[in-house]
Design a protein around this motif. Structure first.
Motif, PDB file in Angstrom:
ATOM      1  N   GLU A  57     -29.833   7.001  19.849  1.00  0.00           N
ATOM      2  CA  GLU A  57     -30.963   6.979  20.771  1.00  0.00           C
ATOM      3  C   GLU A  57     -32.289   7.108  20.020  1.00  0.00           C
ATOM      4  O   GLU A  57     -33.284   6.452  20.350  1.00  0.00           O
ATOM      5  N   LEU A  58     -32.308   7.954  19.012  1.00  0.00           N
ATOM      6  CA  LEU A  58     -33.497   8.173  18.193  1.00  0.00           C
ATOM      7  C   LEU A  58     -33.116   8.039  16.731  1.00  0.00           C
ATOM      8  O   LEU A  58     -31.967   8.270  16.354  1.00  0.00           O
ATOM      9  N   PRO A  59     -34.062   7.684  15.871  1.00  0.00           N
ATOM     10  CA  PRO A  59     -33.779   7.748  14.436  1.00  0.00           C
ATOM     11  C   PRO A  59     -33.475   9.193  14.029  1.00  0.00           C
ATOM     12  O   PRO A  59     -33.925  10.140  14.683  1.00  0.00           O
ATOM     13  N   SER A  60     -32.685   9.361  12.996  1.00  0.00           N
ATOM     14  CA  SER A  60     -32.370  10.718  12.521  1.00  0.00           C
ATOM     15  C   SER A  60     -33.577  11.276  11.771  1.00  0.00           C
ATOM     16  O   SER A  60     -33.552  11.473  10.549  1.00  0.00           O
ATOM     17  N   ASP A  61     -34.628  11.508  12.540  1.00  0.00           N
ATOM     18  CA  ASP A  61     -35.869  11.969  11.942  1.00  0.00           C
ATOM     19  C   ASP A  61     -36.707  12.657  13.017  1.00  0.00           C
ATOM     20  O   ASP A  61     -36.784  12.150  14.144  1.00  0.00           O
ATOM     21  N   PRO A  62     -37.308  13.821  12.719  1.00  0.00           N
ATOM     22  CA  PRO A  62     -37.153  14.553  11.456  1.00  0.00           C
ATOM     23  C   PRO A  62     -35.777  15.195  11.358  1.00  0.00           C
ATOM     24  O   PRO A  62     -35.104  15.396  12.365  1.00  0.00           O
TER      25      PRO A  62
ATOM     26  N   TRP B 287     -22.310  29.311  33.923  1.00  0.00           N
ATOM     27  CA  TRP B 287     -21.868  29.695  32.581  1.00  0.00           C
ATOM     28  C   TRP B 287     -21.017  28.629  31.910  1.00  0.00           C
ATOM     29  O   TRP B 287     -21.180  28.348  30.720  1.00  0.00           O
ATOM     30  N   ALA B 288     -20.105  28.008  32.655  1.00  0.00           N
ATOM     31  CA  ALA B 288     -19.214  27.026  32.032  1.00  0.00           C
ATOM     32  C   ALA B 288     -19.997  25.779  31.629  1.00  0.00           C
ATOM     33  O   ALA B 288     -19.868  25.277  30.508  1.00  0.00           O
ATOM     34  N   PHE B 289     -20.815  25.256  32.533  1.00  0.00           N
ATOM     35  CA  PHE B 289     -21.602  24.062  32.227  1.00  0.00           C
ATOM     36  C   PHE B 289     -22.516  24.303  31.030  1.00  0.00           C
ATOM     37  O   PHE B 289     -22.591  23.483  30.116  1.00  0.00           O
ATOM     38  N   ASP B 290     -23.196  25.424  31.034  1.00  0.00           N
ATOM     39  CA  ASP B 290     -24.145  25.702  29.948  1.00  0.00           C
ATOM     40  C   ASP B 290     -23.431  25.807  28.597  1.00  0.00           C
ATOM     41  O   ASP B 290     -23.933  25.325  27.579  1.00  0.00           O
ATOM     42  N   ALA B 291     -22.254  26.447  28.590  1.00  0.00           N
ATOM     43  CA  ALA B 291     -21.514  26.594  27.334  1.00  0.00           C
ATOM     44  C   ALA B 291     -21.042  25.237  26.832  1.00  0.00           C
ATOM     45  O   ALA B 291     -21.106  24.945  25.625  1.00  0.00           O
ATOM     46  N   LEU B 292     -20.568  24.381  27.738  1.00  0.00           N
ATOM     47  CA  LEU B 292     -20.120  23.056  27.331  1.00  0.00           C
ATOM     48  C   LEU B 292     -21.278  22.218  26.799  1.00  0.00           C
ATOM     49  O   LEU B 292     -21.158  21.555  25.758  1.00  0.00           O
ATOM     50  N   LEU B 293     -22.391  22.242  27.512  1.00  0.00           N
ATOM     51  CA  LEU B 293     -23.539  21.453  27.083  1.00  0.00           C
ATOM     52  C   LEU B 293     -24.046  21.923  25.716  1.00  0.00           C
ATOM     53  O   LEU B 293     -24.452  21.105  24.878  1.00  0.00           O
ATOM     54  N   LYS B 294     -24.012  23.224  25.492  1.00  0.00           N
ATOM     55  CA  LYS B 294     -24.477  23.770  24.211  1.00  0.00           C
ATOM     56  C   LYS B 294     -23.686  23.186  23.045  1.00  0.00           C
ATOM     57  O   LYS B 294     -24.264  22.760  22.028  1.00  0.00           O
ATOM     58  N   PHE B 295     -22.361  23.118  23.173  1.00  0.00           N
ATOM     59  CA  PHE B 295     -21.549  22.619  22.062  1.00  0.00           C
ATOM     60  C   PHE B 295     -21.572  21.096  21.980  1.00  0.00           C
ATOM     61  O   PHE B 295     -21.443  20.529  20.888  1.00  0.00           O
ATOM     62  N   ASP B 296     -21.735  20.432  23.114  1.00  0.00           N
ATOM     63  CA  ASP B 296     -21.908  18.983  23.078  1.00  0.00           C
ATOM     64  C   ASP B 296     -23.187  18.634  22.318  1.00  0.00           C
ATOM     65  O   ASP B 296     -23.189  17.755  21.440  1.00  0.00           O
ATOM     66  N   LYS B 297     -24.265  19.317  22.614  1.00  0.00           N
ATOM     67  CA  LYS B 297     -25.522  19.051  21.908  1.00  0.00           C
ATOM     68  C   LYS B 297     -25.414  19.422  20.429  1.00  0.00           C
ATOM     69  O   LYS B 297     -25.975  18.727  19.571  1.00  0.00           O
ATOM     70  N   LEU B 298     -24.699  20.500  20.133  1.00  0.00           N
ATOM     71  CA  LEU B 298     -24.532  20.892  18.731  1.00  0.00           C
ATOM     72  C   LEU B 298     -23.807  19.806  17.952  1.00  0.00           C
ATOM     73  O   LEU B 298     -24.172  19.485  16.804  1.00  0.00           O
ATOM     74  N   ARG B 299     -22.764  19.228  18.546  1.00  0.00           N
ATOM     75  CA  ARG B 299     -22.039  18.138  17.866  1.00  0.00           C
ATOM     76  C   ARG B 299     -23.011  17.017  17.506  1.00  0.00           C
ATOM     77  O   ARG B 299     -22.954  16.477  16.389  1.00  0.00           O
ATOM     78  N   TYR B 300     -23.881  16.665  18.423  1.00  0.00           N
ATOM     79  CA  TYR B 300     -24.804  15.567  18.150  1.00  0.00           C
ATOM     80  C   TYR B 300     -25.868  15.946  17.127  1.00  0.00           C
ATOM     81  O   TYR B 300     -26.264  15.115  16.302  1.00  0.00           O
TER      82      TYR B 300
ATOM     83  N   ALA C  87     -24.371  26.278   1.038  1.00  0.00           N
ATOM     84  CA  ALA C  87     -24.278  25.127   1.931  1.00  0.00           C
ATOM     85  C   ALA C  87     -25.650  24.511   2.174  1.00  0.00           C
ATOM     86  O   ALA C  87     -26.663  25.212   2.246  1.00  0.00           O
ATOM     87  N   ILE C  88     -25.656  23.206   2.328  1.00  0.00           N
ATOM     88  CA  ILE C  88     -26.849  22.454   2.731  1.00  0.00           C
ATOM     89  C   ILE C  88     -26.430  21.602   3.926  1.00  0.00           C
ATOM     90  O   ILE C  88     -25.579  20.717   3.794  1.00  0.00           O
ATOM     91  N   ILE C  89     -27.011  21.896   5.101  1.00  0.00           N
ATOM     92  CA  ILE C  89     -26.544  21.260   6.336  1.00  0.00           C
ATOM     93  C   ILE C  89     -27.721  20.595   7.043  1.00  0.00           C
ATOM     94  O   ILE C  89     -28.653  21.276   7.481  1.00  0.00           O
ATOM     95  N   PRO C  90     -27.688  19.259   7.172  1.00  0.00           N
ATOM     96  CA  PRO C  90     -28.746  18.566   7.916  1.00  0.00           C
ATOM     97  C   PRO C  90     -28.481  18.604   9.420  1.00  0.00           C
ATOM     98  O   PRO C  90     -27.336  18.510   9.861  1.00  0.00           O
ATOM     99  N   HIS C  91     -29.530  18.733  10.194  1.00  0.00           N
ATOM    100  CA  HIS C  91     -29.462  18.710  11.653  1.00  0.00           C
ATOM    101  C   HIS C  91     -30.404  17.625  12.171  1.00  0.00           C
ATOM    102  O   HIS C  91     -31.581  17.595  11.784  1.00  0.00           O
ATOM    103  N   GLY C  92     -29.896  16.778  13.050  1.00  0.00           N
ATOM    104  CA  GLY C  92     -30.728  15.740  13.640  1.00  0.00           C
ATOM    105  C   GLY C  92     -31.366  16.194  14.931  1.00  0.00           C
ATOM    106  O   GLY C  92     -31.171  17.332  15.388  1.00  0.00           O
ATOM    107  N   PRO C  93     -32.103  15.309  15.584  1.00  0.00           N
ATOM    108  CA  PRO C  93     -32.752  15.650  16.855  1.00  0.00           C
ATOM    109  C   PRO C  93     -31.756  15.653  18.001  1.00  0.00           C
ATOM    110  O   PRO C  93     -30.640  15.136  17.879  1.00  0.00           O
ATOM    111  N   ASP C  94     -32.159  16.235  19.137  1.00  0.00           N
ATOM    112  CA  ASP C  94     -31.372  16.144  20.358  1.00  0.00           C
ATOM    113  C   ASP C  94     -31.384  14.705  20.851  1.00  0.00           C
ATOM    114  O   ASP C  94     -32.453  14.095  20.998  1.00  0.00           O
TER     115      ASP C  94
END
Length: 905
Positions: free
Chosen positions: A812-817, A529-542, A799-806
């Motif tokens: 690591e990757l272009p911000s596309d799509p 549970w702890a690892f998964d929760a941390l990874l979820k928010f780390d990926k969200l930041r990116y 609000a208009i919020i852009p989301h990039g790839p994982d």
């Protein structure tokens, strides 16, 4: 020129006197006021005042006379009896009593203001005690380990006062009046800035003190730090672990002592431990890591930088606890020498960023800010004047030195990469030196987590936009913290996860601390549970980096603020003025951190001792403080009586006590609530012995080791037991805590409290739950679910919020799509900013902007023609647009080649 000088009544040494006031309208929103006891003092303060506020050109007002000045927004009426500043809506404030008092060679000064009507006050810097709204509050404005001085006061009436003094200052608010009182200064100088919106106030503050340069895009990703990676192998292995486990990260930090025996902060790597540091750094770069390295203003005896500064007379006399001396950052010559050694020892090897620790400066390690002030005041004068006059400006000057030197290197042909500095202290204007700050050596408690939120919000409200916190608290044991088992304790994991969720929505996202590992993979494996929760928010930041980087551009180009207390966007809603645990992150997201335990109870119920700073100027004094467990656990613990707290010297114990050779003895009494086996744990960084009713249970007389010492015994209910802890420690920071748990009280896996928190929704528009897209009407208080992997996150309508790839690192990757989420209900606008990522060519226009506008009545998303370009820019983009409304989610995809387009829904 819009400048007026006129006679002004003051109080000098307690008696009415005649002074002078100088008023200057710098623009239609900003008034500078100088008040002096005599003509001679009018020019003396100029050099010091321009350390903070850049030289300004005044403008002609619409109207000026011997009694009034007027601009488009401000009306100023003045006479020798006072000064009134108003707008078309009414009076903002009056300048009331002005006082000067001679104290030795310095003149203390104070200014009282009157501002009537209901209002809230924010800003003044960052402090650890949780005060949010400064109405009817007071504050000592000075630098400390956990305090940052930034005397800009914002009022919800729509104005700010910038108090331009570097001296120790006392702020006091009471009723309709507030005052600033400084320990030293040649003249009173302050600025009144009218917005009326807070964004407008901060824009004018940045015009006065300088823009905040854009950091490299990597700096807005995740940083891993701890105290400390002991050698090159551990540093590289940590980076490799992150890449192997596919956990997103950009920056790794090397904390202190990498210099080995070369002298404190020698700014060189110890070759015996770190080998060829340039090779190590190249390995990190090959894995797409940036390396930040810690340095201090203290330079250790014997180091080359110490010798060079000493030879030129640039060191202060008082010896620092780390066997070094602090350099005079107020001297250009000293800054030049400091930079030369820093460049040769670190920057030329490829170090990417600097962590400037102890920049208060820290002459003494103390929890009492006034101790640090007194030590500064005891030093010889700086090159710019007495410490009393320049006290709060040290961080400003040392960060200035490294910033200006690096920018000069770029002009001379060095690699064009952006400066980034993390400093423990800051001051008004420090944003122009690309220097962020953090909240010091805080402790791992739920209360501290709660207090960090107003600390960061008030710092950002004072115009300093980049701030971070030690995610998880620096200390997990001692200093009030009670998680000696660290990552092995589910209760600590819960606190860490909640802190990490909050940290993901701070301007900078950084984990750091002592006592226990901090890497994400130390908190479990996938499925835990702890690892998964941390990874979820780390990926969200990116995934949110396109949004975050665009907000960072708004900071640089438009004087914006990323981490925003609610009054930035809802100043007129008085019911929000005291809400300190919700904030806006950029234009669109409202963040609601979880600040109490809900699932896991601390397994160690009582912390009996936690000596903090046993060293003073005279030496070891004894245990100074005790810490007890949080209120919600008190019903589980015994009644405790502290009979005595004795600080005894190593010369021998009092008669009748069994042992000698200790430095501190703590004695207490424990009344036991229930029969059974009791577990005891001591966490200490030096030798300890623990007695229960005279029986020696723990005997561990090691030195200089961060160790946990455990014992167990059977105790009987309702019996009193004598407790004695002996602790031997002689150098550095002192840490010793005693905790206990009843073996029958199992570690709780069940829910302690409802997994939800209240959220207040600002009125006037709808709000969406980011996670499930449920829509709520504003102007109400709702309960939102908080399972361990969810922190309430609201999105405002429009609000208009852009989301990039994982990604595993920022580029690591272009911000596309890009997924473009549009939240219906209001009109909206968002400007997507992109550039090369880590050069200063953006200052010459090498960047692009794409503006998205949502017309809610026409249900149409308009995408403007792209403006600008830069090397490596994507010529063709794919935008996947999600229109989110109260009824459904609609999706459309378009290919964008830089020309104007519209999507109809």
């Amino acid at each position: 020129m819009s400048r007026q000088v006129f006679p002004f009544s003051i109080v000098q040494d307690g008696k009415p006197s005649n002074g002078l006031a100088e008023l200057s309208l710098l623009n239609s929103n900003t008034l500078r006021v100088k008040i002096v006891p005599d003509t001679e003092s009018l020019s003396k303060q100029q050099m010091l005042s321009e350390l903070v506020v850049l030289p300004q050109l005044t403008v002609d007002p619409l109207y000026s006379s011997t009694e009034q000045m007027r601009s488009e927004h401000l009306n100023i009426a003045f006479s020798e009896n006072g000064l009134s500043i108003s707008t078309a809506e009414g009076e903002l404030l009056r300048v009331a009593q002005t006082a000067f008092k001679q104290q030795g060679d310095d003149s203390a000064l104070s200014q009282h203001f009157v501002s009537s009507g209901e209002q809230a006050f924010y800003g003044l810097g960052q402090y650890p005690d949780g005060i949010f709204n400064y109405q009817d509050q007071s504050r000592e404005i000075c630098q400390s380990n956990k305090g940052i001085a930034a005397p800009l006061l914002l009022s919800t009436k729509g104005y700010a006062v910038l108090w331009n003094q570097l001296a120790f200052t006392q702020f006091t608010s009471q009723g309709e009046g507030f005052s600033f009182s400084s320990a030293a200064g040649e003249c009173i100088e302050f600025y009144v800035i009218y917005g009326p919106e807070f964004d407008q106030v901060i824009q004018h503050y940045r015009k006065l003190t300088g823009a905040a340069p854009l950091f490299g895009r990597w700096a807005y990703g995740y940083w891993q730090s701890k105290e400390r990676y002991v050698n090159a192998a551990e540093l590289v292995a940590t980076a490799k672990n992150y890449r192997d486990k596919k956990i997103p990260i950009d920056n790794i930090v090397q904390d202190w002592k990498y210099w080995g025996d070369l002298g404190w902060s020698a700014m060189q790597f110890d070759e015996q431990v770190f080998g060829d540091a340039a090779t190590t750094i190249a390995q990190l770069h090959d894995m797409h890591f940036k390396l930040m390295v810690s340095i201090w203003p203290i330079v250790g005896k014997g180091s080359p930088v110490f010798k060079a500064l000493l030879e030129n007379g640039y060191l202060f006399e008082t010896e620092h606890w780390a066997d070094g001396h602090i350099y005079d950052a107020y001297s250009q010559g000293a800054r030049d020498i400091y930079w030369q050694h820093l460049k040769a020892g670190l920057m030329d090897l490829g170090v990417d960023a600097l962590w400037m620790d102890g920049t208060e400066p820290e002459f003494i390690s103390t929890q009492n800010p006034k101790d640090g002030v007194e030590f500064c005041h005891q030093q010889r004068d700086t090159e710019l004047g007495s410490w009393k006059q320049v006290l709060n400006g040290y961080s400003l000057m040392t960060t200035r030195g490294v910033y200006e030197a690096q920018r000069q290197q770029i002009l001379q042909g060095a690699e064009d990469k952006r400066v980034f500095t993390l400093s423990r202290s800051s001051y008004l204007g420090q944003q122009r030196y690309a220097a962020a700050c953090w909240s010091g050596d805080i402790s791992a408690t739920w209360q501290v987590l709660r207090q960090q939120i107003p600390a960061g919000l008030n710092l950002c409200a004072a115009g300093l936009p980049y701030w971070t916190t030690d995610i998880g608290g620096f200390f997990t044991s001692g200093f009030g913290a009670n998680f000696p088992e660290g990552v092995d304790d589910d209760a600590y994991k819960e606190l860490y996860v909640r802190w990490f969720q909050y940290g993901a929505f701070c301007p900078l996202f950084r984990s750091h601390g002592a006592n226990t590992p901090r890497e994400i993979y130390q908190f479990g494996e996938p499925g835990d549970w702890a690892f998964d929760a941390l990874l979820k928010f780390d990926k969200l930041r990116y995934r949110l980096l396109p949004y975050i980087y665009s907000q960072a551009w708004n900071i640089t180009e438009h004087g914006g603020t990323m981490m925003r207390l609610l009054a930035f966007d809802f100043r007129q809603q008085a019911q929000l003025h005291n809400i300190s645990d919700q904030f806006m992150f950029g234009d669109s997201l409202m963040v609601c951190p979880v600040t109490q335990a809900m699932f896991h109870q601390q397994s160690l119920q009582q912390q009996l001792i936690a000596p903090e700073h046993l060293h003073t100027a005279e030496g070891l004094q004894g245990i100074s403080e005790q810490h007890f467990s949080d209120d919600q656990f008190k019903q589980l613990v015994a009644t405790q009586v502290v009979e005595s707290i004795d600080g005894n010297w190593a010369g021998g114990p009092p008669a009748g006590l069994p042992l000698s050779g200790y430095s501190v003895r703590w004695q207490g009494v424990l009344t036991v609530p229930v029969d059974g086996e009791y577990n005891w744990l001591i966490h200490a960084n030096d030798g300890v012995r623990f007695y229960l009713d005279g029986k020696l249970l723990i005997d561990s007389w090691q030195t200089q080791a961060q160790l946990n010492h455990k014992a167990s015994c059977h105790l009987e209910a309702n019996q009193q037991y004598q407790l004695v802890v002996e602790y031997a420690h002689w150098q550095g920071s002192s840490k010793c805590s005693l905790s206990w748990a009843h073996a029958g009280i199992a570690h709780q896996q069940t829910q302690l409290y409802p997994a939800e928190r209240e959220v207040v929704l600002p009125a006037g528009l709808a709000w969406y739950n980011y996670w499930n897209k449920h829509c709520y009407q504003g102007g109400q208080t709702i309960a939102m679910g908080t399972p361990i992997d969810i922190m309430p996150l609201l999105v405002k309508a429009g609000a208009i919020i852009p989301h990039g790839p994982d990604v595993q690192y920022h580029d690591e990757l272009p911000s596309d799509p890009l997924i473009i989420e549009v939240y219906a209900g209001e009109d909206g606008r968002f400007c997507l900013y992109e550039d090369e990522g880590d050069s200063y060519r953006y200052e010459q226009g090498a960047y692009s902007e794409i503006v998205f506008e949502w017309d809610n009545s026409k249900r149409c998303l308009h995408i403007a023609k792209r403006s600008g370009s830069f090397a490596g820019m994507l010529q063709q983009r794919t935008f996947i647009v999600h229109l989110i409304s109260a009824f459904d989610i609609q999706r459309q995809t378009l290919v964008y080649v830089g020309e104007e387009q519209s999507l109809q829904f």
